[in-house]
Structures are given as C-alpha cells and as structure tokens.
Design a protein around this motif. Structure first.
Motif, PDB file in Angstrom:
ATOM      1  N   PRO A   1      -9.864 -18.163  15.327  1.00  0.00           N
ATOM      2  CA  PRO A   1      -8.267 -16.928  14.955  1.00  0.00           C
ATOM      3  C   PRO A   1      -7.189 -17.631  14.835  1.00  0.00           C
ATOM      4  O   PRO A   1      -7.433 -18.843  16.042  1.00  0.00           O
ATOM      5  N   PHE A   2      -6.143 -17.271  14.434  1.00  0.00           N
ATOM      6  CA  PHE A   2      -5.469 -17.473  14.887  1.00  0.00           C
ATOM      7  C   PHE A   2      -4.030 -16.409  14.706  1.00  0.00           C
ATOM      8  O   PHE A   2      -4.583 -15.336  13.762  1.00  0.00           O
ATOM      9  N   PRO A   3      -2.822 -16.098  15.368  1.00  0.00           N
ATOM     10  CA  PRO A   3      -2.173 -15.251  15.608  1.00  0.00           C
ATOM     11  C   PRO A   3      -1.584 -14.656  14.106  1.00  0.00           C
ATOM     12  O   PRO A   3      -0.723 -15.696  13.350  1.00  0.00           O
ATOM     13  N   THR A   4      -1.081 -13.907  13.132  1.00  0.00           N
ATOM     14  CA  THR A   4      -0.414 -12.929  12.876  1.00  0.00           C
ATOM     15  C   THR A   4       0.693 -11.993  13.239  1.00  0.00           C
ATOM     16  O   THR A   4       0.578 -10.909  12.336  1.00  0.00           O
TER      17      THR A   4
ATOM     18  N   ARG B   1       0.740 -19.214   5.364  1.00  0.00           N
ATOM     19  CA  ARG B   1       1.283 -20.053   4.484  1.00  0.00           C
ATOM     20  C   ARG B   1       0.124 -21.237   4.573  1.00  0.00           C
ATOM     21  O   ARG B   1       0.008 -22.037   3.298  1.00  0.00           O
ATOM     22  N   ASP B   2      -0.981 -21.711   5.072  1.00  0.00           N
ATOM     23  CA  ASP B   2      -1.757 -22.919   5.644  1.00  0.00           C
ATOM     24  C   ASP B   2      -2.505 -22.408   5.226  1.00  0.00           C
ATOM     25  O   ASP B   2      -3.639 -22.985   5.699  1.00  0.00           O
ATOM     26  N   HIS B   3      -3.221 -21.077   4.345  1.00  0.00           N
ATOM     27  CA  HIS B   3      -4.595 -20.576   4.658  1.00  0.00           C
ATOM     28  C   HIS B   3      -4.524 -20.154   3.370  1.00  0.00           C
ATOM     29  O   HIS B   3      -3.867 -19.489   1.892  1.00  0.00           O
ATOM     30  N   THR B   4      -5.964 -19.699   2.711  1.00  0.00           N
ATOM     31  CA  THR B   4      -6.281 -19.110   1.874  1.00  0.00           C
ATOM     32  C   THR B   4      -6.834 -17.746   1.854  1.00  0.00           C
ATOM     33  O   THR B   4      -7.438 -17.091   2.534  1.00  0.00           O
ATOM     34  N   VAL B   5      -5.986 -17.083   1.063  1.00  0.00           N
ATOM     35  CA  VAL B   5      -6.100 -15.565   1.166  1.00  0.00           C
ATOM     36  C   VAL B   5      -7.077 -14.543   0.695  1.00  0.00           C
ATOM     37  O   VAL B   5      -6.189 -15.336  -0.794  1.00  0.00           O
ATOM     38  N   ALA B   6      -7.261 -13.510   0.889  1.00  0.00           N
ATOM     39  CA  ALA B   6      -7.065 -12.884  -0.605  1.00  0.00           C
ATOM     40  C   ALA B   6      -6.762 -11.333  -0.007  1.00  0.00           C
ATOM     41  O   ALA B   6      -6.976 -10.608   0.554  1.00  0.00           O
ATOM     42  N   TYR B   7      -6.456 -11.155  -1.555  1.00  0.00           N
ATOM     43  CA  TYR B   7      -6.294  -9.294  -1.476  1.00  0.00           C
ATOM     44  C   TYR B   7      -6.706  -8.781  -2.454  1.00  0.00           C
ATOM     45  O   TYR B   7      -6.833  -9.255  -4.216  1.00  0.00           O
TER      46      TYR B   7
ATOM     47  N   GLN C   1       4.339 -18.088   0.155  1.00  0.00           N
ATOM     48  CA  GLN C   1       3.193 -19.327  -0.051  1.00  0.00           C
ATOM     49  C   GLN C   1       2.255 -19.436   0.712  1.00  0.00           C
ATOM     50  O   GLN C   1       2.129 -19.110   2.035  1.00  0.00           O
ATOM     51  N   THR C   2       1.273 -19.804  -0.483  1.00  0.00           N
ATOM     52  CA  THR C   2      -0.003 -20.024   0.521  1.00  0.00           C
ATOM     53  C   THR C   2      -0.747 -21.043   0.091  1.00  0.00           C
ATOM     54  O   THR C   2      -0.123 -21.922  -0.417  1.00  0.00           O
ATOM     55  N   ARG C   3      -1.565 -21.684   0.885  1.00  0.00           N
ATOM     56  CA  ARG C   3      -2.388 -22.633   0.066  1.00  0.00           C
ATOM     57  C   ARG C   3      -2.816 -22.572  -0.548  1.00  0.00           C
ATOM     58  O   ARG C   3      -2.446 -23.146  -1.940  1.00  0.00           O
ATOM     59  N   GLU C   4      -3.535 -20.988  -1.180  1.00  0.00           N
ATOM     60  CA  GLU C   4      -4.637 -20.454  -2.050  1.00  0.00           C
ATOM     61  C   GLU C   4      -4.570 -18.653  -2.640  1.00  0.00           C
ATOM     62  O   GLU C   4      -4.483 -18.198  -1.240  1.00  0.00           O
ATOM     63  N   THR C   5      -3.994 -18.408  -3.231  1.00  0.00           N
ATOM     64  CA  THR C   5      -3.876 -16.989  -2.790  1.00  0.00           C
ATOM     65  C   THR C   5      -4.858 -16.120  -4.421  1.00  0.00           C
ATOM     66  O   THR C   5      -5.027 -16.003  -5.372  1.00  0.00           O
ATOM     67  N   VAL C   6      -6.110 -15.577  -3.633  1.00  0.00           N
ATOM     68  CA  VAL C   6      -7.178 -15.116  -4.530  1.00  0.00           C
ATOM     69  C   VAL C   6      -6.566 -13.930  -4.684  1.00  0.00           C
ATOM     70  O   VAL C   6      -6.841 -12.498  -3.780  1.00  0.00           O
ATOM     71  N   ARG C   7      -7.136 -13.137  -5.966  1.00  0.00           N
ATOM     72  CA  ARG C   7      -6.821 -11.600  -5.834  1.00  0.00           C
ATOM     73  C   ARG C   7      -8.399 -11.077  -6.231  1.00  0.00           C
ATOM     74  O   ARG C   7      -8.934 -11.202  -7.391  1.00  0.00           O
ATOM     75  N   ALA C   8      -8.222  -9.706  -5.862  1.00  0.00           N
ATOM     76  CA  ALA C   8      -9.780  -9.414  -5.929  1.00  0.00           C
ATOM     77  C   ALA C   8      -9.764  -7.500  -6.918  1.00  0.00           C
ATOM     78  O   ALA C   8      -9.169  -7.401  -6.492  1.00  0.00           O
TER      79      ALA C   8
END
Length: 251
Positions: free
Chosen positions: A121-124, A131-137, A150-157
C-alpha cells in the motif's frame, strides 16, 4: 432564514402528500450508474434506491429506477429523456444547464484507490500520489476525469465490473472508485484488495432533477429531512450498509 426555509419545505411536503391522496401518484423515471450496495440491486434494496424512493413517496411521487452508463445518465436527465439522476456531487448544474440539484444530501461518498492485497500500500493523501502508478477508473466518473493528472498510465474502463477485471489482469496497479461499491465489486470479481487511505476525496451526494421538475424540490428536501429526523434514514443505512465490512476488503 433556515427555519423559514424548513417551514416552507414542510408546507410544500404536506401539499404534495394531500395531492397524492386525491390523485394518482406522479411517476418519474430515475437513472443511475451505481452498483450494490447503493443501487442496481435486483430487488431495489440498495441504500440509495430505498432512501430516494421513500423520499419521493413521502413527497407524493413514485419512481421507476434503472441503471445506465454514467455519461448517458447525465445526458438523459439534462435533455429530459429521464426525470432525475439518483446521485451526483454538487456542481453538475454548471455543466448541464437543465439540471437542478435537490439541496439536501443523500449521503457522503469517499473516493478511494484499491490495490491488490498482495501489493504494498501507499498513502493517497493527494491526487499527485497517483503520478508514479498505473491507475484505472470508469469512463464518465467526473471526479476522476477532472482530478487525475499525470500518471504512469491511465486506463479507462467501460463499467465497474470491468474495472476489477483490469486489476485482476494486472493491467493497473490501482483502481479508483467510491468505497462501498468498490468493496462490493471486488468481492464479486474475486479480487482481494487493500483500500488505500486516506480517501482521495470526499463529497456530499445529491439528487438531480431535470429543471421541469424544479417545483418538486421543496417537498423532496422536506421528505429527506423528515427521514433523518424520524430515524428511517439511519435504519435504512444500518440494514444496507453498516452490515457490510467497511475497513476490510479481504474476505
């Protein structure tokens, strides 16, 4: 000023109730992009389904509720195809001019990040923590579209269930969603997760009506306030939400 508003709202509620006794209840169509335990349940037993349906009943109206994609729900209510959106944060009336907000909140949403239970886990404590992670929403969730920078990559579901399939397939390090629905969706997908803390954001949630129903707002405000005062709101919450583990996602 507040007392005067509540008095007017109470009088409006009584008028609607009296009209409802004399006439067939007005029937409105409500749309949403939510999942259990808030809405989208087969028997209509989700928390927001029950709260909003009861508020409308007390205000002399009946509801037909259906789930549709998030962006489509906003468009449909704004254009008048449907009558109301079950739950949105404040501010949507600025972008969608035909929406009017019922200014009594239905609940608070906590928008959080979920990561696999096997990951660290990392604090949010800020949106920049992503910004240093691949995230999805999910596409159409405006709070993420507006705040995820800015993120490493953003994925849209396309949907909430597909969001946790993305996590299961390691296509994202973290997925973003409202807390209650995320816990439910993770369990349905068979994904063990950690909920990262603190929440990225908290927001009060409201019913939005198409503006042609603006005159119904005082009665709905009064009904929601009445439910909170007489304990029925808290009872629905106990029966639908607090029986669900809040802090633990591992089951």
């Amino acid at each position: 000023m507040m007392c005067a508003w509540r008095l007017l709202a109470g009088l409006a509620l009584l008028l609607y109730l009296n009209n409802g006794l004399a006439e067939t209840l007005a029937r409105l169509t409500a749309v949403h992009a939510l999942i259990p335990p808030l809405a989208g349940t087969a028997d209509g037993s989700g928390f927001l389904e029950r709260v909003v349906r009861e508020a409308f009943r007390r205000a002399g109206m009946a509801l037909d509720i259906q789930a549709i994609p998030a962006e489509r729900a906003l468009i449909n209510v704004n254009t008048g195809v449907d009558d109301l959106d079950l739950s949105r944060a404040s501010g949507f009336e600025q972008q969608y001019p035909n929406l009017v907000r019922v200014p009594e909140k239905t609940m608070d949403f906590e928008f959080v990040a979920f990561v696999p239970a096997s990951s660290t886990p990392f604090p949010t404590d800020h949106w920049n923590s992503l910004r240093d992670h691949t995230v999805a929403y999910v596409t159409g969730w405006k709070i993420f579209e507006r705040n995820v920078g800015q993120t490493r990559e953003t994925v849209r579901a396309p949907s909430i269930p597909s969001l946790f399939e993305i996590l299961k397939q390691n296509r994202a390090e973290a997925v973003l969603l409202e807390r209650w629905q995320g816990l439910h969706a993770a369990r349905d997908a068979g994904v063990k997760v950690h909920v990262l803390e603190p929440p990225l954001a908290r927001a009060e949630m409201f019913i939005y009506l198409n503006k042609r129903h603006s005159e119904r707002i005082p009665a709905l405000v009064a009904a929601l306030q009445q439910m909170k005062a007489d304990g029925s709101y808290q009872r629905i919450m106990r029966e639908t939400l607090t029986a669900t583990p809040r802090e633990k996602a591992d089951r």
